[in-house]
Design a protein around this motif. Structure first.
Motif, PDB file in Angstrom:
ATOM      1  N   MET A   1       0.842  -1.166   0.000  1.00 26.76           N
ATOM      2  CA  MET A   1       0.000   0.000   0.000  1.00 26.76           C
ATOM      3  C   MET A   1       0.896   1.241   0.000  1.00 26.76           C
ATOM      4  SD  MET A   1      -2.919   1.029   2.720  1.00 26.76           S
ATOM      5  CE  MET A   1      -1.988   1.804   3.998  1.00 26.76           C
ATOM      6  N   ALA A   2       0.709   2.080  -0.968  1.00 27.13           N
ATOM      7  CA  ALA A   2       1.517   3.290  -1.084  1.00 27.13           C
ATOM      8  C   ALA A   2       0.877   4.419  -0.270  1.00 27.13           C
ATOM      9  CB  ALA A   2       1.622   3.699  -2.541  1.00 27.13           C
ATOM     10  N   VAL A   3       1.746   5.249   0.292  1.00 27.71           N
ATOM     11  CA  VAL A   3       1.282   6.422   1.025  1.00 27.71           C
ATOM     12  C   VAL A   3       1.849   7.658   0.334  1.00 27.71           C
ATOM     13  CG1 VAL A   3       1.038   5.220   3.224  1.00 27.71           C
ATOM     14  CG2 VAL A   3       3.196   6.285   2.659  1.00 27.71           C
ATOM     15  N   ASN A   4       1.295   8.808   0.645  1.00 29.49           N
ATOM     16  CA  ASN A   4       1.793  10.028   0.025  1.00 29.49           C
ATOM     17  C   ASN A   4       3.123  10.443   0.663  1.00 29.49           C
ATOM     18  OD1 ASN A   4       1.046  11.107   2.465  1.00 29.49           O
ATOM     19  ND2 ASN A   4      -0.645  12.324   1.654  1.00 29.49           N
ATOM     20  N   SER A   5       3.737  11.446   0.098  1.00 30.05           N
ATOM     21  CA  SER A   5       5.080  11.845   0.525  1.00 30.05           C
ATOM     22  C   SER A   5       5.115  12.358   1.958  1.00 30.05           C
ATOM     23  CB  SER A   5       5.634  12.918  -0.410  1.00 30.05           C
ATOM     24  OG  SER A   5       5.826  12.390  -1.687  1.00 30.05           O
ATOM     25  N   ALA A   6       4.101  13.085   2.363  1.00 28.64           N
ATOM     26  CA  ALA A   6       4.084  13.628   3.725  1.00 28.64           C
ATOM     27  C   ALA A   6       3.984  12.512   4.760  1.00 28.64           C
ATOM     28  CB  ALA A   6       2.916  14.610   3.884  1.00 28.64           C
ATOM     29  N   THR A   7       3.136  11.537   4.509  1.00 31.21           N
ATOM     30  CA  THR A   7       2.998  10.414   5.426  1.00 31.21           C
ATOM     31  C   THR A   7       4.262   9.569   5.448  1.00 31.21           C
ATOM     32  OG1 THR A   7       0.632  10.379   4.925  1.00 31.21           O
ATOM     33  CG2 THR A   7       1.548   8.444   6.035  1.00 31.21           C
ATOM     34  N   SER A   8       4.849   9.363   4.274  1.00 27.96           N
ATOM     35  CA  SER A   8       6.093   8.602   4.198  1.00 27.96           C
ATOM     36  C   SER A   8       7.230   9.321   4.917  1.00 27.96           C
ATOM     37  CB  SER A   8       6.466   8.359   2.740  1.00 27.96           C
ATOM     38  OG  SER A   8       7.646   7.618   2.649  1.00 27.96           O
ATOM     39  N   PHE A   9       7.250  10.646   4.848  1.00 30.84           N
ATOM     40  CA  PHE A   9       8.247  11.419   5.587  1.00 30.84           C
ATOM     41  C   PHE A   9       8.119  11.179   7.081  1.00 30.84           C
ATOM     42  CE2 PHE A   9       8.694  15.418   8.040  1.00 30.84           C
ATOM     43  CZ  PHE A   9      10.082  15.450   8.090  1.00 30.84           C
ATOM     44  N   ILE A  10       6.899  11.215   7.584  1.00 33.15           N
ATOM     45  CA  ILE A  10       6.667  11.017   9.018  1.00 33.15           C
ATOM     46  C   ILE A  10       7.054   9.597   9.430  1.00 33.15           C
ATOM     47  CG2 ILE A  10       4.862  10.892  10.781  1.00 33.15           C
ATOM     48  CD1 ILE A  10       3.484  13.220   9.256  1.00 33.15           C
ATOM     49  N   LEU A  11       6.628   8.611   8.650  1.00 32.01           N
ATOM     50  CA  LEU A  11       6.925   7.219   8.992  1.00 32.01           C
ATOM     51  C   LEU A  11       8.424   6.929   8.965  1.00 32.01           C
ATOM     52  CD1 LEU A  11       4.093   5.339   7.065  1.00 32.01           C
ATOM     53  CD2 LEU A  11       4.317   5.649   9.532  1.00 32.01           C
ATOM     54  N   SER A  12       9.099   7.386   7.933  1.00 31.01           N
ATOM     55  CA  SER A  12      10.540   7.107   7.835  1.00 31.01           C
ATOM     56  C   SER A  12      11.325   7.887   8.888  1.00 31.01           C
ATOM     57  CB  SER A  12      11.063   7.394   6.431  1.00 31.01           C
ATOM     58  OG  SER A  12      10.787   8.706   6.042  1.00 31.01           O
ATOM     59  N   SER A  13      10.870   9.073   9.253  1.00 30.18           N
ATOM     60  CA  SER A  13      11.526   9.825  10.327  1.00 30.18           C
ATOM     61  C   SER A  13      11.386   9.107  11.658  1.00 30.18           C
ATOM     62  CB  SER A  13      10.934  11.222  10.447  1.00 30.18           C
ATOM     63  OG  SER A  13      11.147  11.958   9.287  1.00 30.18           O
ATOM     64  N   ILE A  14      10.197   8.603  11.921  1.00 31.51           N
ATOM     65  CA  ILE A  14       9.970   7.867  13.171  1.00 31.51           C
ATOM     66  C   ILE A  14      10.817   6.600  13.211  1.00 31.51           C
ATOM     67  CG2 ILE A  14       8.241   6.525  14.439  1.00 31.51           C
ATOM     68  CD1 ILE A  14       6.204   8.680  13.605  1.00 31.51           C
ATOM     69  N   LEU A  15      10.884   5.874  12.100  1.00 34.05           N
ATOM     70  CA  LEU A  15      11.676   4.649  12.069  1.00 34.05           C
ATOM     71  C   LEU A  15      13.165   4.932  12.226  1.00 34.05           C
ATOM     72  CD1 LEU A  15       9.756   2.679   9.322  1.00 34.05           C
ATOM     73  CD2 LEU A  15       9.921   2.119  11.747  1.00 34.05           C
ATOM     74  N   ALA A  16      13.658   6.003  11.602  1.00 34.43           N
ATOM     75  CA  ALA A  16      15.067   6.366  11.773  1.00 34.43           C
ATOM     76  C   ALA A  16      15.357   6.731  13.222  1.00 34.43           C
ATOM     77  CB  ALA A  16      15.426   7.527  10.846  1.00 34.43           C
ATOM     78  N   LEU A  17      14.450   7.461  13.855  1.00 39.20           N
ATOM     79  CA  LEU A  17      14.614   7.823  15.257  1.00 39.20           C
ATOM     80  C   LEU A  17      14.564   6.599  16.171  1.00 39.20           C
ATOM     81  CD1 LEU A  17      14.927  10.228  17.210  1.00 39.20           C
ATOM     82  CD2 LEU A  17      12.434  10.236  17.397  1.00 39.20           C
ATOM     83  N   LEU A  18      13.680   5.656  15.871  1.00 38.76           N
ATOM     84  CA  LEU A  18      13.597   4.428  16.661  1.00 38.76           C
ATOM     85  C   LEU A  18      14.866   3.594  16.542  1.00 38.76           C
ATOM     86  CD1 LEU A  18       9.907   3.266  16.120  1.00 38.76           C
ATOM     87  CD2 LEU A  18      10.968   4.059  18.231  1.00 38.76           C
ATOM     88  N   ILE A  19      15.424   3.519  15.350  1.00 39.38           N
ATOM     89  CA  ILE A  19      16.666   2.763  15.175  1.00 39.38           C
ATOM     90  C   ILE A  19      17.804   3.450  15.915  1.00 39.38           C
ATOM     91  CG2 ILE A  19      18.396   2.056  13.481  1.00 39.38           C
ATOM     92  CD1 ILE A  19      16.095   1.475  11.573  1.00 39.38           C
ATOM     93  N   PHE A  20      17.872   4.772  15.821  1.00 38.79           N
ATOM     94  CA  PHE A  20      18.920   5.496  16.544  1.00 38.79           C
ATOM     95  C   PHE A  20      18.804   5.272  18.050  1.00 38.79           C
ATOM     96  CE2 PHE A  20      20.219   9.322  18.877  1.00 38.79           C
ATOM     97  CZ  PHE A  20      21.571   9.310  18.575  1.00 38.79           C
ATOM     98  N   SER A  21      17.599   5.404  18.581  1.00 37.54           N
ATOM     99  CA  SER A  21      17.430   5.241  20.029  1.00 37.54           C
ATOM    100  C   SER A  21      17.660   3.797  20.442  1.00 37.54           C
ATOM    101  CB  SER A  21      16.053   5.718  20.462  1.00 37.54           C
ATOM    102  OG  SER A  21      15.045   4.956  19.835  1.00 37.54           O
ATOM    103  N   GLY A  22      17.279   2.836  19.601  1.00 39.54           N
ATOM    104  CA  GLY A  22      17.538   1.437  19.907  1.00 39.54           C
ATOM    105  C   GLY A  22      19.021   1.123  19.927  1.00 39.54           C
ATOM    106  N   MET A  23      19.757   1.713  18.991  1.00 40.02           N
ATOM    107  CA  MET A  23      21.212   1.509  18.980  1.00 40.02           C
ATOM    108  C   MET A  23      21.848   2.092  20.238  1.00 40.02           C
ATOM    109  SD  MET A  23      22.155   2.290  15.003  1.00 40.02           S
ATOM    110  CE  MET A  23      23.909   2.237  15.233  1.00 40.02           C
ATOM    111  N   GLN A  24      21.346   3.207  20.711  1.00 42.91           N
ATOM    112  CA  GLN A  24      21.910   3.814  21.917  1.00 42.91           C
ATOM    113  C   GLN A  24      21.507   3.050  23.174  1.00 42.91           C
ATOM    114  OE1 GLN A  24      24.210   6.282  21.882  1.00 42.91           O
ATOM    115  NE2 GLN A  24      24.076   5.912  19.682  1.00 42.91           N
ATOM    116  N   MET A  25      20.280   2.562  23.217  1.00 44.24           N
ATOM    117  CA  MET A  25      19.829   1.826  24.397  1.00 44.24           C
ATOM    118  C   MET A  25      20.527   0.472  24.522  1.00 44.24           C
ATOM    119  SD  MET A  25      15.735   2.672  24.740  1.00 44.24           S
ATOM    120  CE  MET A  25      15.360   1.032  24.333  1.00 44.24           C
TER     121      MET A  25
END
Length: 131
Positions: free
Chosen positions: A1-25
């Motif tokens: 299912m494709a999402v628009n660019s704004a939604t994809s920006f939010i989702l990919s930003s959240i996932l990048a932040l989760l990976i960063f915080s997981g690596m630090q934790m």
């Protein structure tokens, strides 16, 4: 299912932040064995992929669908992911660089396959002079 660019920006930003915080934790767990250190570099490259996606979608939202990522945005994304991986371990930095270069190669290959248009070959031009 494709999402628009704004939604994809939010989702990919959240996932990048989760990976960063997981690596630090989980930093103590990542640095315990050599295979986990390499896995930490792989996580950094996944964060790079999400960060590139976030930047590309932000630009597509702000500047229109036909706007493309350029080298400075890729270098910025690479720098952020390398710093994040380097905060975990020195070898994570190196493996993140290697995995990120492989990732960007395949992302470019996929993008060319998906979005490129074929240009018809130019017809040969006949000269009027005879030799």
């Amino acid at each position: 299912m494709a999402v628009n660019s704004a939604t994809s920006f939010i989702l990919s930003s959240i996932l990048a932040l989760l990976i960063f915080s997981g690596m630090q934790m989980y930093k103590p767990l990542i640095v315990k064995s050599p295979i986990m250190i390499i896995f930490g570099g792989y996580l950094g490259s996944v964060m790079f992929m999400f960060f590139v996606t976030a930047v590309g979608n932000l630009e597509a939202t702000l500047f229109g669908k036909n706007f493309q990522l350029k080298l400075p945005e890729i270098v910025l994304s690479m720098g952020v992911s390398l710093v994040a991986a380097g905060m975990v371990h020195r070898i994570c930095f190196t493996t993140c660089l290697i995995f990120s270069l492989i990732t960007i190669y395949y992302m470019n290959k996929l993008s060319q396959k998906t979005y490129s248009t074929t240009v018809p070959a130019a017809a040969p031009v006949k000269s009027r002079r005879h030799k």
